[in-house]
Design an enzyme around this catalytic site. Sequence first.
Site, PDB file in Angstrom:
ATOM      1  N   ASP A 212      37.346  43.888  44.841  1.00 30.37           N
ATOM      2  CA  ASP A 212      37.784  44.787  43.288  1.00 30.37           C
ATOM      3  C   ASP A 212      36.449  44.157  42.390  1.00 30.37           C
ATOM      4  O   ASP A 212      35.994  43.415  42.253  1.00 30.37           O
ATOM      5  CB  ASP A 212      38.839  43.184  43.279  1.00 30.37           C
ATOM      6  CG  ASP A 212      39.943  42.800  41.907  1.00 30.37           C
ATOM      7  OD1 ASP A 212      40.158  44.351  41.988  1.00 30.37           O
ATOM      8  OD2 ASP A 212      40.075  42.034  40.869  1.00 30.37           O
ATOM      9  N   GLU A 264      27.661  42.191  61.799  1.00 29.99           N
ATOM     10  CA  GLU A 264      27.774  40.849  62.903  1.00 29.99           C
ATOM     11  C   GLU A 264      28.785  41.099  62.967  1.00 29.99           C
ATOM     12  O   GLU A 264      29.048  40.197  64.246  1.00 29.99           O
ATOM     13  CB  GLU A 264      28.322  39.614  62.076  1.00 29.99           C
ATOM     14  CG  GLU A 264      26.750  39.042  61.083  1.00 29.99           C
ATOM     15  CD  GLU A 264      26.888  37.524  60.512  1.00 29.99           C
ATOM     16  OE1 GLU A 264      28.606  37.209  60.945  1.00 29.99           O
ATOM     17  OE2 GLU A 264      26.480  37.393  59.630  1.00 29.99           O
TER      18      GLU A 264
HETATM   19  C1  GLC Z   1      40.887  45.214  39.284  1.00 27.37           C
HETATM   20  C2  GLC Z   1      42.278  45.670  39.796  1.00 27.37           C
HETATM   21  C3  GLC Z   1      43.517  44.991  38.983  1.00 27.37           C
HETATM   22  C4  GLC Z   1      42.790  43.638  38.140  1.00 27.37           C
HETATM   23  C5  GLC Z   1      41.844  43.512  37.965  1.00 27.37           C
HETATM   24  C6  GLC Z   1      41.452  41.987  37.992  1.00 27.37           C
HETATM   25  O1  GLC Z   1      40.494  45.605  38.724  1.00 27.37           O
HETATM   26  O2  GLC Z   1      42.447  46.477  41.220  1.00 27.37           O
HETATM   27  O3  GLC Z   1      44.722  45.379  39.157  1.00 27.37           O
HETATM   28  O4  GLC Z   1      43.874  43.819  37.488  1.00 27.37           O
HETATM   29  O5  GLC Z   1      40.960  43.795  38.370  1.00 27.37           O
HETATM   30  O6  GLC Z   1      41.105  41.572  39.158  1.00 27.37           O
END
Ligand code: GLC
Length: 549
Positions: A212, A264
């Site tokens: 993310d 790993e």
């Molecule tokens: C990314 C995720 C989204 C979230 C954001 C903050 O873009 O896909 O859904 O709100 O990160 O974590």
Amino acid sequence: MSNGRLASDWWRSAVIYQIYPRSFADSNGDGLGDLPGIIGRLPQLRELFVDAIWLSPFYTSPQHDAGYDVADYCDVDPAFGTLADFDALVAESKRHDLRVIIDLVPNHTSNEHEWFKAAVAAGPGSVERSYYLFRDGLGADGNLPPNNWQSVFGGPAWTRLTAPDGTPEQWYLHLFDSSQPDLDWTSEWVREQFREILRFWLRRGVDGFRVDVAHGLAKKPGLPDYTPPPSDETASMTSPGDVPFWAQPAVHEIYRDWHRILEEFGPDRILCAEAWVEPLSKLAYWVRPDEMQQAFNFTFLEASWSAPAIKQAIVDSLAAFESVGAATTWVLSNHDVIRHASRLGMTPPPPQGEGIGPRTEPKPDEALGLRRARADTLLMLALPGSAYLYQGEELGLPEVTELPDSARQDPTFFRNHGKLYGRDGCRVPIPWEADAPAYGFSPSGESWLPQPKEWARLARDRQEADAQSTLRMYRDALGLRREFDLAGGTIEWLDGYPDDVIALRNGAVTVITNAGDAAVALPTGTIVQASEPITASELPPNATVWLAS
Ligand code: GLC
């Protein structure tokens, strides 16, 4: 063939299906999807010829951002099940020959994470505070934020703490919601925690991680002010130029470190970057041989319905990814963007994150949007590389535009005082059986976001029975993609077509997409797949055909 759990570079050709757990299948009737619900539906995914699933977060979380606010990285939120359910899901997925990718959220934690609670309690100057980005405020009494950064979800990216006795305190950075404090990735302690989090899930058998906000972890030293261009009031996910919180060079050392940790566990575990980085030549840094294996191609996703724009995105993507020896990772929908069946029925679509709601005008042209979505998907699935699908796109689901304000949960909606609708419209629980409660999503009929009445006709069981349905098109196309090894092929562009047509050959298959207004004469060849019923001689507007020669 693109399938095969044994191939260590399986990701280069894989079709990966994104499951948004809260909206996929609810086993216990509370209206929120869960891990046992997913297990029950795996056979239906297997029938779709996908190679892997990616699960959006299911970790312990107060759910202020649908689980992207993690309070414990190594446990399952009781709303979704238990660690034992997760282990069962991995085991069952393997039995169905499906790999499992999970979401890792390293840019920020929840403000309910133990680390943040300890940092707040420990006070200014403590080692606990050094794991996050706490700063004193500006101005004589510190009541101005430390810099001018804006949150992606709207409003300032800083929130000020108040001490228990009511005295105003330090500020902390949150590029997203105030419940999502950013970690300080210059901290070796933070890095060590995440190494162990990776190992925790790798030991449980996951095949990889979707990372993310993979362009956000490193901030420019000194946290200098940043003023976005006028069109970009909030810090959009892809801001142009040198933005002090996006795509900073220091981020890459983190992924080199993680690459070694994955190794790993063998050669076949992967990292996929959610990095909103432009141009593509810069995104390619994320998939250099010693970093991640994949990065979502948002340039392709954001291309408008225009043959030159789409073709340019494909050409640039192939060049950029090939320049570092990576495969391209195509995608058209996910849980953050307007579903492509609606997006492609709008000219122009609203910017990412804005969403569509009852007051949006004009509304998407749904029939046109679906035709274009089917055509765009068929083009995507013919391209070499990997492809990600978002749950429900195989049913041609549109964005839900009529959600009442009272049902909305996306923090974007609240932080913008209802001016932006946000992303709830693409997150509505999906329909499985037309005549079951909540269309088979939940045995009780509960659903955390209301499902539209018209969705009975889009339910999976109705589409199974209809040879022209979007579901059958996806399934057939995914089967043929394997049969013709389109994922492993190379593209040759075909000349002699109007500018609003994309024509290419990938191995034995000729692919033609008509993004113009007039029908196009087809070359000779056997029609093996089409996005809508066509004759052998011409391709109507807003359609794609695959011809075998
Ligand atoms: C990314 C995720 C989204 C979230 C954001 C903050 O873009 O896909 O859904 O709100 O990160 O974590």
